[in-house]
Scaffold this motif. Structure first.
Motif, PDB file in Angstrom:
ATOM      1  N   GLU A 186     -27.674  41.287 -35.561  1.00  0.00           N
ATOM      2  CA  GLU A 186     -28.910  41.806 -35.240  1.00  0.00           C
ATOM      3  C   GLU A 186     -28.492  42.763 -34.030  1.00  0.00           C
ATOM      4  O   GLU A 186     -28.898  43.930 -33.942  1.00  0.00           O
ATOM      5  CB  GLU A 186     -29.582  41.023 -34.657  1.00  0.00           C
ATOM      6  N   THR A 187     -27.623  42.404 -33.138  1.00  0.00           N
ATOM      7  CA  THR A 187     -27.345  43.202 -32.033  1.00  0.00           C
ATOM      8  C   THR A 187     -26.517  44.190 -32.344  1.00  0.00           C
ATOM      9  O   THR A 187     -26.751  45.753 -32.234  1.00  0.00           O
ATOM     10  CB  THR A 187     -26.559  42.486 -30.803  1.00  0.00           C
ATOM     11  N   PHE A 211     -30.207  47.974 -17.108  1.00  0.00           N
ATOM     12  CA  PHE A 211     -29.338  47.279 -18.063  1.00  0.00           C
ATOM     13  C   PHE A 211     -28.216  47.772 -18.582  1.00  0.00           C
ATOM     14  O   PHE A 211     -27.104  47.520 -18.852  1.00  0.00           O
ATOM     15  CB  PHE A 211     -30.408  46.768 -19.084  1.00  0.00           C
ATOM     16  N   ALA A 238     -27.314  40.047 -21.215  1.00  0.00           N
ATOM     17  CA  ALA A 238     -26.766  40.270 -22.484  1.00  0.00           C
ATOM     18  C   ALA A 238     -27.067  39.176 -23.441  1.00  0.00           C
ATOM     19  O   ALA A 238     -27.393  39.386 -24.892  1.00  0.00           O
ATOM     20  CB  ALA A 238     -25.254  40.617 -22.338  1.00  0.00           C
ATOM     21  N   LEU A 275     -33.158  39.998 -29.889  1.00  0.00           N
ATOM     22  CA  LEU A 275     -32.953  40.745 -31.104  1.00  0.00           C
ATOM     23  C   LEU A 275     -32.990  39.997 -32.155  1.00  0.00           C
ATOM     24  O   LEU A 275     -33.561  40.343 -33.451  1.00  0.00           O
ATOM     25  CB  LEU A 275     -31.832  41.702 -30.946  1.00  0.00           C
ATOM     26  N   SER A 311     -43.555  40.100 -27.775  1.00  0.00           N
ATOM     27  CA  SER A 311     -44.029  39.163 -26.661  1.00  0.00           C
ATOM     28  C   SER A 311     -45.291  39.524 -25.926  1.00  0.00           C
ATOM     29  O   SER A 311     -46.012  38.497 -25.695  1.00  0.00           O
ATOM     30  CB  SER A 311     -42.956  39.176 -25.658  1.00  0.00           C
ATOM     31  N   PRO A 343     -20.704  38.140 -23.663  1.00  0.00           N
ATOM     32  CA  PRO A 343     -19.582  37.776 -22.730  1.00  0.00           C
ATOM     33  C   PRO A 343     -18.350  37.593 -23.662  1.00  0.00           C
ATOM     34  O   PRO A 343     -17.093  37.373 -23.218  1.00  0.00           O
ATOM     35  CB  PRO A 343     -20.166  36.646 -21.974  1.00  0.00           C
ATOM     36  N   ALA A 391     -24.327  47.588 -18.230  1.00  0.00           N
ATOM     37  CA  ALA A 391     -23.328  47.209 -19.508  1.00  0.00           C
ATOM     38  C   ALA A 391     -22.292  48.178 -19.412  1.00  0.00           C
ATOM     39  O   ALA A 391     -20.993  47.697 -19.787  1.00  0.00           O
ATOM     40  CB  ALA A 391     -24.257  47.626 -20.875  1.00  0.00           C
ATOM     41  N   GLN A 392     -22.448  49.287 -18.837  1.00  0.00           N
ATOM     42  CA  GLN A 392     -21.167  50.249 -18.858  1.00  0.00           C
ATOM     43  C   GLN A 392     -20.294  49.860 -17.861  1.00  0.00           C
ATOM     44  O   GLN A 392     -19.001  49.630 -18.045  1.00  0.00           O
ATOM     45  CB  GLN A 392     -21.578  51.756 -18.314  1.00  0.00           C
ATOM     46  N   ILE A 394     -20.264  49.441 -26.881  1.00  0.00           N
ATOM     47  CA  ILE A 394     -20.686  48.469 -26.023  1.00  0.00           C
ATOM     48  C   ILE A 394     -20.695  47.192 -26.635  1.00  0.00           C
ATOM     49  O   ILE A 394     -21.454  46.855 -27.511  1.00  0.00           O
ATOM     50  CB  ILE A 394     -22.023  48.564 -25.270  1.00  0.00           C
ATOM     51  N   HIS A 416     -22.136  43.644 -25.929  1.00  0.00           N
ATOM     52  CA  HIS A 416     -23.027  43.218 -24.797  1.00  0.00           C
ATOM     53  C   HIS A 416     -22.792  41.515 -24.599  1.00  0.00           C
ATOM     54  O   HIS A 416     -22.867  40.821 -23.348  1.00  0.00           O
ATOM     55  CB  HIS A 416     -24.337  43.189 -25.519  1.00  0.00           C
ATOM     56  N   PHE A 431     -25.307  40.167 -15.388  1.00  0.00           N
ATOM     57  CA  PHE A 431     -25.306  41.026 -16.890  1.00  0.00           C
ATOM     58  C   PHE A 431     -25.033  40.163 -17.951  1.00  0.00           C
ATOM     59  O   PHE A 431     -25.655  40.252 -18.906  1.00  0.00           O
ATOM     60  CB  PHE A 431     -24.346  42.041 -16.738  1.00  0.00           C
ATOM     61  N   ILE A 432     -24.204  38.923 -17.842  1.00  0.00           N
ATOM     62  CA  ILE A 432     -23.939  38.121 -18.909  1.00  0.00           C
ATOM     63  C   ILE A 432     -25.302  37.243 -19.307  1.00  0.00           C
ATOM     64  O   ILE A 432     -25.433  37.021 -20.364  1.00  0.00           O
ATOM     65  CB  ILE A 432     -22.880  37.050 -18.382  1.00  0.00           C
ATOM     66  N   TYR A 434     -19.793  46.493 -17.026  1.00  0.00           N
ATOM     67  CA  TYR A 434     -19.471  45.394 -17.472  1.00  0.00           C
ATOM     68  C   TYR A 434     -18.084  45.597 -18.188  1.00  0.00           C
ATOM     69  O   TYR A 434     -17.087  44.904 -18.273  1.00  0.00           O
ATOM     70  CB  TYR A 434     -20.425  44.552 -18.280  1.00  0.00           C
ATOM     71  N   ARG A 435     -18.398  46.889 -18.976  1.00  0.00           N
ATOM     72  CA  ARG A 435     -17.158  46.954 -19.875  1.00  0.00           C
ATOM     73  C   ARG A 435     -15.675  47.599 -19.079  1.00  0.00           C
ATOM     74  O   ARG A 435     -14.586  47.489 -19.598  1.00  0.00           O
ATOM     75  CB  ARG A 435     -17.490  48.272 -20.784  1.00  0.00           C
ATOM     76  N   THR A 484     -24.594  57.124 -19.496  1.00  0.00           N
ATOM     77  CA  THR A 484     -25.856  56.292 -19.480  1.00  0.00           C
ATOM     78  C   THR A 484     -26.959  57.127 -19.671  1.00  0.00           C
ATOM     79  O   THR A 484     -28.176  56.761 -19.863  1.00  0.00           O
ATOM     80  CB  THR A 484     -26.194  55.524 -18.126  1.00  0.00           C
ATOM     81  N   HIS A 537     -30.913  39.393 -24.435  1.00  0.00           N
ATOM     82  CA  HIS A 537     -30.965  40.476 -25.270  1.00  0.00           C
ATOM     83  C   HIS A 537     -30.574  40.535 -26.554  1.00  0.00           C
ATOM     84  O   HIS A 537     -31.375  40.591 -27.527  1.00  0.00           O
ATOM     85  CB  HIS A 537     -30.013  41.929 -24.487  1.00  0.00           C
ATOM     86  N   GLU A 538     -29.588  39.449 -26.735  1.00  0.00           N
ATOM     87  CA  GLU A 538     -29.165  39.198 -28.339  1.00  0.00           C
ATOM     88  C   GLU A 538     -30.287  38.293 -28.934  1.00  0.00           C
ATOM     89  O   GLU A 538     -30.283  38.195 -30.093  1.00  0.00           O
ATOM     90  CB  GLU A 538     -27.561  38.408 -28.131  1.00  0.00           C
ATOM     91  N   ARG A 564     -39.428  42.795 -22.158  1.00  0.00           N
ATOM     92  CA  ARG A 564     -38.948  41.586 -21.937  1.00  0.00           C
ATOM     93  C   ARG A 564     -37.817  41.682 -20.592  1.00  0.00           C
ATOM     94  O   ARG A 564     -37.806  40.511 -19.962  1.00  0.00           O
ATOM     95  CB  ARG A 564     -38.040  41.044 -23.263  1.00  0.00           C
TER      96      ARG A 564
END
Lengths: 171, 171
Positions: free
Chosen positions: A25-26, B58, B128, B135, A166, A18, B62-63, A14, A16, B124-125, B65-66, B80, B131-132, B46
């Motif tokens: 890290e991801t 999420f 993501a 991390l 957090s 765009p 993500a699936q 995956i 993540h 989703f963008i 989005y791919r 998933t 999320h990045e 988060r």
């Protein structure tokens, strides 16, 4: 189980972001997650085939093994990450099989704790020894020095994560 | 969420063996598991506080989005790791919110696929990217070289695990 394996294998694929590439890290996180899922699936499979047991049963017995005086169901639920309702069902099932008993400790009749029976203790010791062997088998191609350095380095990731949570303690 | 955090913190303390000490592979495994749980809990927290979203939502997005052309629900479910019934509920909820649509591709009226709407793609963008950043934040105290070497070394554990799976492809 097969669906788990497929999903684990897929997980690292995956992207993540765009922009079509994951940050280091991801990328590391997706690999940690997919590896953990792969090994968890393997352990579930071996528990089932060698002991007709489930992972929640094994985790619950591990907690009871640590606490020779037994644990209240609410405490067991917290420690095993299964909900109260499920813990009750698990304990009842293990009680029927003779591996767990519920007792009222002396001096407090309002409290009931679950503890392993002698047969439950024997079974857990056998499962824990097998579990240790499975992990040695699963990591057979990884040399000893790498296992030690991984333990230290993942410790650094864990410490960093603990420092950057957090939520407050009251969240 | 707090129960998760407590259990994760505890997990490494479990001594599986009857002799009171874990073997290196078991010790490493318990640390991998507790670290993964700690970080997963943080990501869930988060996602909820910043996007009012859940981890299964999420993962499902993500699936999708791919796969710009969409996925059938059965396929989504496999990828998933949520059951068919749950995927249907998740998709219906995301459809109500305007992030997912179900369409019948041209030429095959018997098939329905789920795909992200433009609003779902935008969401989703944003998730993501966040999320990045989470991390990066979670691993802030781990230096870049260690992140790279961990990625390689966990790759070795994953390869070893893949080589030592007990089940056949047909199990």
């Amino acid at each position: 189980m097969e669906a788990d394996a497929v999903a684990s294998a897929d997980l690292e694929m995956i992207v993540h972001g765009p922009h079509g590439r994951n940050k280091p890290e991801t990328r590391l996180w997706l690999r940690m997650l997919s590896t953990t899922k792969l090994i968890t699936t393997e352990i579930r499979r071996r528990l089932r085939s060698e002991f007709s047991a489930t992972l929640p049963q094994f985790d619950l017995m591990a907690q009871l093994y640590r606490e020779k005086d037994g644990l209240r169901l609410g405490e067991l639920s917290k420690r095993t990450m299964v909900t109260n309702g499920n813990v009750t069902g698990l304990v009842e099932r293990l009680e029927t099989d003779g591996f767990v008993q519920r007792v009222t400790p002396d001096g407090d009749r309002r409290v009931t704790v679950a503890k392993l029976t002698p047969a439950g203790t024997d079974l857990f010791i056998a499962m824990a020894a097998a579990h240790e062997g499975w992990l040695r088998d699963i990591m057979a191609d990884v040399d000893e020095a790498m296992i030690s350095s991984l333990w230290l380095e993942i410790g650094a990731v864990k410490a960093s994560a603990s420092n950057h949570l957090s939520g407050s303690a009251f969240e």
